[in-house]
Design an enzyme around this catalytic site. Sequence first.
Site, PDB file in Angstrom:
ATOM      1  N   ASP A  27       0.857  -1.193   0.000  1.00  0.00           N
ATOM      2  CA  ASP A  27       0.000   0.000   0.000  1.00  0.00           C
ATOM      3  C   ASP A  27       0.888   1.236   0.000  1.00  0.00           C
ATOM      4  O   ASP A  27       2.074   1.167   0.350  1.00  0.00           O
ATOM      5  CB  ASP A  27      -0.909   0.020   1.245  1.00  0.00           C
ATOM      6  CG  ASP A  27      -1.889   1.203   1.229  1.00  0.00           C
ATOM      7  OD1 ASP A  27      -2.239   1.682   0.123  1.00  0.00           O
ATOM      8  OD2 ASP A  27      -2.298   1.665   2.309  1.00  0.00           O
ATOM      9  N   SER A  28       0.295   2.354  -0.353  1.00  0.00           N
ATOM     10  CA  SER A  28       1.030   3.614  -0.301  1.00  0.00           C
ATOM     11  C   SER A  28       1.275   4.039   1.150  1.00  0.00           C
ATOM     12  O   SER A  28       2.212   4.782   1.424  1.00  0.00           O
ATOM     13  CB  SER A  28       0.233   4.696  -1.031  1.00  0.00           C
ATOM     14  OG  SER A  28      -1.076   4.772  -0.488  1.00  0.00           O
ATOM     15  N   CYS A  91      -4.075  -1.203  -2.360  1.00  0.00           N
ATOM     16  CA  CYS A  91      -4.187   0.238  -2.584  1.00  0.00           C
ATOM     17  C   CYS A  91      -5.045   0.420  -3.829  1.00  0.00           C
ATOM     18  O   CYS A  91      -4.682  -0.064  -4.910  1.00  0.00           O
ATOM     19  CB  CYS A  91      -2.791   0.828  -2.793  1.00  0.00           C
ATOM     20  SG  CYS A  91      -2.780   2.573  -3.227  1.00  0.00           S
ATOM     21  N   GLU A 170      -5.130   8.860   8.384  1.00  0.00           N
ATOM     22  CA  GLU A 170      -3.699   8.733   8.726  1.00  0.00           C
ATOM     23  C   GLU A 170      -3.393   9.454  10.048  1.00  0.00           C
ATOM     24  O   GLU A 170      -2.475   9.091  10.765  1.00  0.00           O
ATOM     25  CB  GLU A 170      -2.820   9.313   7.610  1.00  0.00           C
ATOM     26  CG  GLU A 170      -2.839   8.517   6.315  1.00  0.00           C
ATOM     27  CD  GLU A 170      -1.830   7.372   6.284  1.00  0.00           C
ATOM     28  OE1 GLU A 170      -0.757   7.495   6.883  1.00  0.00           O
ATOM     29  OE2 GLU A 170      -2.144   6.343   5.651  1.00  0.00           O
ATOM     30  N   CYS A 208     -11.149   2.861  -1.354  1.00  0.00           N
ATOM     31  CA  CYS A 208      -9.853   3.315  -0.829  1.00  0.00           C
ATOM     32  C   CYS A 208      -9.590   2.497   0.421  1.00  0.00           C
ATOM     33  O   CYS A 208     -10.497   2.325   1.254  1.00  0.00           O
ATOM     34  CB  CYS A 208      -9.906   4.801  -0.496  1.00  0.00           C
ATOM     35  SG  CYS A 208      -8.435   5.391   0.364  1.00  0.00           S
ATOM     36  N   HIS A 210      -8.148   3.095   3.042  1.00  0.00           N
ATOM     37  CA  HIS A 210      -8.262   3.788   4.330  1.00  0.00           C
ATOM     38  C   HIS A 210      -9.702   3.838   4.834  1.00  0.00           C
ATOM     39  O   HIS A 210      -9.929   3.997   6.026  1.00  0.00           O
ATOM     40  CB  HIS A 210      -7.744   5.228   4.206  1.00  0.00           C
ATOM     41  CG  HIS A 210      -6.256   5.334   4.129  1.00  0.00           C
ATOM     42  ND1 HIS A 210      -5.520   4.771   3.124  1.00  0.00           N
ATOM     43  CD2 HIS A 210      -5.367   5.947   4.954  1.00  0.00           C
ATOM     44  CE1 HIS A 210      -4.246   5.032   3.331  1.00  0.00           C
ATOM     45  NE2 HIS A 210      -4.122   5.741   4.426  1.00  0.00           N
TER      46      HIS A 210
HETATM   47  N1  DGL Z   1      -4.070   3.599  -0.318  1.00  0.00           N
HETATM   48  C1  DGL Z   1      -4.698   4.577  -1.177  1.00  0.00           C
HETATM   49  C2  DGL Z   1      -5.926   3.961  -1.847  1.00  0.00           C
HETATM   50  O1  DGL Z   1      -6.420   2.904  -1.466  1.00  0.00           O
HETATM   51  C3  DGL Z   1      -5.069   5.836  -0.450  1.00  0.00           C
HETATM   52  C4  DGL Z   1      -3.898   6.617   0.068  1.00  0.00           C
HETATM   53  C5  DGL Z   1      -3.148   7.387  -0.997  1.00  0.00           C
HETATM   54  O2  DGL Z   1      -3.691   8.351  -1.578  1.00  0.00           O
HETATM   55  O3  DGL Z   1      -2.008   7.025  -1.253  1.00  0.00           O
HETATM   56  O4  DGL Z   1      -6.407   4.531  -2.798  1.00  0.00           O
END
Ligand code: DGL
Length: 293
Positions: A27-28, A91, A170, A208, A210
């Site tokens: 993930d990011s 992600c 976050e 997403c 998150h």
């Molecule tokens: N993990 C990203 C997603 O699921 C969200 C966070 C980001 O913008 O990097 O889209």
Amino acid sequence: MTSLGNGPETSGAASTGSAVPTIGVFDSGFGGLTVLRALVTRAPQAHYAFIGDTARLPYGSKSRRTIARYAAQSARFLVEEQRADYLVIACNTASALALDAIKEAVPASVSVIGVIEPGAEAARRASKTGDVLVIATDATVHSHAYAAACRAHGLRALEKACPLLVPLVEEGWIDHPVTAEVIRIYLDELLAEAAAAGLNPDVLVLGCTHYPLLKPVFRRMIPASMRIIDSAESAADKLVMHLSYDLGTPPPAALDDSVMKFFATDSVEKFERLGSRFLGRSVGKVELVDLGG
Ligand code: DGL
């Protein structure tokens, strides 16, 4: 080579050659721990390596080219250094914009599973009206990856970017009045847009990784009849289908001896501190890695 329902979001054969497969999860940031949590529940016997590219978060406001470069580096780290047999792209933004780049960056034997197609499949199963709402980052929405995946399943999807939600999550502001108010504003706009477009949505897709942490807040604010689809759960189901198919037997129910390793490109202390909210258990030690530029 085995393949199981290889749609646009799966690739590879993942003949693991070993009894215990290693699943790389990327993930990011650490929102993707919601996907890892769903995976561990379903396949507790596997080994897991998770990387959050926290130095370069957010991906959701970046270009396809940049996201593809970053995501390919993480994918290579998981396969080359952590020996991952499977990759789960936890992600939505990377799944929407960089899935092909990720598949090209790793050997064809590695199965790559994104979250968009499983999310769209789950939406199709859940929707009776055929109209669904999708909330996601700016980059995911502008890629229209969900709209395309939903269309392929005969659904009409209205997508909305909710860029303020990732920083709030976050920050750990999960059960916070500011977050609730932001969600209310986004949902009011989205429902008004849906009505103006003549849609009758009965599903909300959390596009997403998150957003699952905010599920109770969404639940309170949408009509009781509207289903919520969590793409983390859907992607985990898809991986377990692959594991069962590739290993020949369904994964055991609850061995709970999973081995998990965590890596981040920055902010390891924050990861260790907040990660447990996403994972539902302590993250323990997070190792700092440098993926280059
Ligand atoms: N993990 C990203 C997603 O699921 C969200 C966070 C980001 O913008 O990097 O889209």
